[in-house]
Motif scaffolding. Structure first.
Motif, short mmCIF file in Angstrom:
data_model
loop_
_atom_site.label_atom_id
_atom_site.label_comp_id
_atom_site.label_asym_id
_atom_site.label_seq_id
_atom_site.Cartn_x
_atom_site.Cartn_y
_atom_site.Cartn_z
N GLN A 86 68.84 77.76 -5.09
CA GLN A 86 68.16 77.49 -3.83
C GLN A 86 66.68 77.17 -4.08
N THR A 87 66.08 76.52 -3.11
CA THR A 87 64.64 76.28 -3.15
C THR A 87 63.94 77.56 -2.71
N TYR A 88 63.38 78.29 -3.65
CA TYR A 88 62.98 79.67 -3.40
C TYR A 88 61.79 79.81 -2.46
N VAL A 89 60.85 78.88 -2.49
CA VAL A 89 59.68 79.01 -1.61
C VAL A 89 60.08 78.84 -0.16
N GLN A 90 60.84 77.77 0.13
CA GLN A 90 61.26 77.54 1.50
C GLN A 90 62.17 78.66 1.99
N GLU A 91 63.03 79.16 1.11
CA GLU A 91 63.93 80.25 1.50
C GLU A 91 63.14 81.52 1.80
N ALA A 92 62.10 81.77 1.01
CA ALA A 92 61.29 82.97 1.24
C ALA A 92 60.58 82.90 2.59
N ILE A 93 60.13 81.71 2.94
CA ILE A 93 59.47 81.56 4.24
C ILE A 93 60.49 81.69 5.37
N ARG A 94 61.68 81.06 5.17
CA ARG A 94 62.70 81.08 6.21
C ARG A 94 63.18 82.50 6.51
N THR A 95 63.31 83.30 5.46
CA THR A 95 63.78 84.67 5.63
C THR A 95 62.66 85.64 5.98
N GLY A 96 61.40 85.14 6.04
CA GLY A 96 60.28 85.99 6.42
C GLY A 96 59.79 86.91 5.35
N GLN A 97 60.12 86.63 4.09
CA GLN A 97 59.68 87.52 3.02
C GLN A 97 58.21 87.34 2.68
N LEU A 98 57.64 86.17 2.97
CA LEU A 98 56.20 85.98 2.82
C LEU A 98 55.55 86.41 4.13
N ALA A 99 55.23 87.69 4.22
CA ALA A 99 54.86 88.27 5.51
C ALA A 99 53.35 88.26 5.74
N ALA A 100 52.68 87.14 5.43
CA ALA A 100 51.26 87.03 5.73
C ALA A 100 51.08 86.80 7.23
N ALA A 101 49.97 87.28 7.77
CA ALA A 101 49.75 87.17 9.21
C ALA A 101 49.53 85.72 9.63
N HIS A 102 48.80 84.96 8.80
CA HIS A 102 48.49 83.57 9.13
C HIS A 102 48.99 82.66 8.01
N ILE A 103 50.03 81.89 8.30
CA ILE A 103 50.58 80.94 7.34
C ILE A 103 50.62 79.56 7.99
N THR A 104 50.05 78.57 7.30
CA THR A 104 50.09 77.19 7.78
C THR A 104 50.60 76.30 6.65
N VAL A 105 51.17 75.17 7.03
CA VAL A 105 51.65 74.19 6.07
C VAL A 105 50.80 72.94 6.20
N ASN A 106 50.32 72.43 5.06
CA ASN A 106 49.42 71.29 5.10
C ASN A 106 49.67 70.41 3.89
N SER A 107 49.40 69.12 4.06
CA SER A 107 49.54 68.17 2.95
C SER A 107 48.24 67.45 2.64
N ASP A 108 47.19 67.70 3.45
CA ASP A 108 45.90 67.05 3.23
C ASP A 108 45.10 67.83 2.19
N LEU A 109 44.73 67.17 1.10
CA LEU A 109 44.04 67.86 0.01
C LEU A 109 42.69 68.40 0.43
N ASN A 110 41.95 67.67 1.28
CA ASN A 110 40.65 68.16 1.73
C ASN A 110 40.77 69.47 2.49
N GLU A 111 41.77 69.56 3.35
CA GLU A 111 41.97 70.79 4.11
C GLU A 111 42.48 71.92 3.22
N ILE A 112 43.25 71.59 2.22
CA ILE A 112 43.71 72.61 1.28
C ILE A 112 42.54 73.17 0.48
N VAL A 113 41.65 72.28 0.01
CA VAL A 113 40.46 72.73 -0.73
C VAL A 113 39.59 73.60 0.17
N GLU A 114 39.41 73.18 1.41
CA GLU A 114 38.60 73.96 2.35
C GLU A 114 39.22 75.32 2.60
#
Length: 488
Positions: A86-114
């Motif tokens: 399985q794709t472990y990162v997506q599965e971990a998010i889907r099952t809620g195992q990455l229980a951080a309060a604020h999680i966002t998904v981004n593809s823009d490198l400038n926003e990732i660096v920021e």
């Protein structure tokens, strides 16, 4: 000062599906940044070798929480993906195992660096052109304490800190309503400082809110390290000595101002919040004015106003009287002043200027020296120098009394930023009084009043409600009416 567009960080584009390429681009951006940590995790699956890259900033990220919330669940999910493909990162998010309060998904490198630079952890995986940003912001911070410059006898004891979200929460606690709006922007091409515009919807006029927004958008600077960096850019008349934006360390003052229809500007990293618009009378109102009985507050405000007039005019008035209009002084008092000045080699205006400069020097020295000895040096220095100067015959004793009384009167102004212009204007008025007597003082005061009546703060007349006259707003200026009268 402004800056050309090219000085800001150029666009880095979007992430690719290749993890090695993304890592190379980010390592180039963070070259020679030893506090940026790159942590690569590999999965030895038989079907395909999957990789994950974790990037965070050491010192701004809570590594203990990162380990519990991200690393441990991620390692477990990687082991499970080896068995199940399985794709472990997506599965971990889907099952809620990455229980951080604020999680966002981004593809823009400038926003990732920021995001990384503000304490977020970036998680990327091979074959996915996205990054997961989890907020683990944590850094040394000062606890909520009583304001140093706006201490009050009665009322709340909490003051703003240097953390933006702590400051917004202090305001939200006092105004728990969805009408309290907080708009976030970023300023500074290098610092990328977080700014929050705070106002009460329906209470603050839409034109004022839009004016604040437009002025902030016009600010072009490399860095904003404190709220004071913005004041000169936001003021209507930059060359006026009077403050046109109020600053405060107290959440209750901000809440009360928002209820009056003002707009607050909070700057990340600054314990001082800006309030707009500001009027002349706001500079003479203390925090505890709304916590004591109205008759006592009104009496104290009248005393403050008298002391403010003394701090501005007392030295000039003394110089004009003794130099040009001695006939206006009672004979006994004039004889006492003349005997005290006997043998003094300088004219009255010169010795007054000398003592005023010396007093300001002692005040500045007291501020710059360590707190334990600063007050002692300023007080002892004033006593020793004043007494020695009188004994040596350089100055007269009445001048010491006049300058000391003026200094004490200036300390009665509650807002430090409002006391500064009167400390400066005292010197040109002294020169005018020493040159033209009362005519010079009159001309100087008229010039100051004309300036105050023409000055504006965010298109609001600075001298309102007296010029122009608004009778309903006079209930909380020089005197304070009872609260039920203010609400009516």
């Amino acid at each position: 000062m402004g800056h050309p567009r090219s000085e800001s960080m150029p666009s880095l584009g979007e992430l690719s599906s290749g993890l090695q390429e993304n890592e190379a681009r980010l390592r180039q951006v963070f070259a020679n940044c030893s506090d940026v940590i790159f942590r690569k995790l590999c999965s030895q699956a038989e079907e395909a070798q999957a990789e994950t890259l974790l990037i965070y900033l050491d010192g701004l990220t809570n590594t203990a929480e990162l380990e519990q919330v991200i690393l441990k669940p991620l390692v477990y999910e990687m082991e499970r993906s080896n068995r199940q493909g399985q794709t472990y990162v997506q599965e971990a998010i889907r099952t809620g195992q990455l229980a951080a309060a604020h999680i966002t998904v981004n593809s823009d490198l400038n926003e990732i660096v920021e995001g990384i630079l503000t304490g977020k952890a970036a998680l990327m995986t091979q074959g996915e052109a996205i990054a997961i940003l989890a907020d683990f912001n944590d850094f040394p911070k000062r606890s909520v304490e009583e304001p140093a410059l706006e201490a009050s006898i009665r009322g709340p004891r909490e003051g703003f800190t240097e953390v933006l979200r702590t400051n917004t929460s202090l305001i939200r606690r006092k105004l728990a309503t969805p009408l309290l709006k907080m708009e976030s922007i970023r300023l500074g091409s290098i610092s990328s400082t977080g700014i929050v515009i705070v106002y009460l919807e329906g209470t603050a006029s839409s034109s004022l809110v839009e004016e604040v927004r437009s002025r902030l958008k016009r600010v072009q600077v490399k860095s904003v390290l404190d709220s004071s960096y913005l004041e000169e850019y936001l003021e209507d008349q930059k060359y006026s000595p009077f403050p046109q934006i109020q600053n405060t360390e107290r959440p209750d003052t901000v809440a009360a101002s928002l209820l009056e229809g003002k707009v607050a500007i909070i700057v990340n990293g600054s314990p001082n919040v800006l309030l707009a618009p500001m009027t002349f009378w706001n500079g003479f109102q203390a925090a505890e004015d709304h916590y004591e009985k109205f008759w006592y507050v009104s009496a104290v405000r009248l005393i403050r106003f008298i002391l403010f007039m003394m701090s501005l005019l007392l030295p000039s008035f003394y110089v004009a009287l003794t130099t040009y209009h001695p006939q206006m002084i009672p004979v006994a008092l004039m004889m006492s002043i003349s005997s005290a000045r006997e043998g003094v080699p300088f004219p009255t205006v010169v010795e007054t200027l000398m003592m005023e400069i010396m007093f300001e020097g002692l005040r500045e020295a007291g501020l710059r020296l360590p707190r334990a000895i600063g007050s002692a040096v300023s007080i002892v220095g004033a006593l020793v120098i004043g007494e020695a100067a009188v004994q040596a015959g350089f100055i007269s004793a009445p001048i010491v009394i006049i300058v000391a009384s003026t200094g004490i009167a200036s300390f009665s102004i509650p807002r430090y930023s409002m006391s500064l212009p009167f400390r400066l204007l005292r010197f040109p008025l002294l020169v005018l009084s020493g040159t033209f007597g009362f005519f010079g003082i009159g001309a100087g005061v008229i010039a100051i009043l004309i300036h105050l009546c023409t000055l504006e703060s965010f298109k609001v007349p600075y001298f309102t409600p007296f010029a122009p006259l608004h009778l309903k707003q006079l209930k909380d200026t020089i005197i304070r009416a009872p609260k039920e009268r203010q609400e009516s």
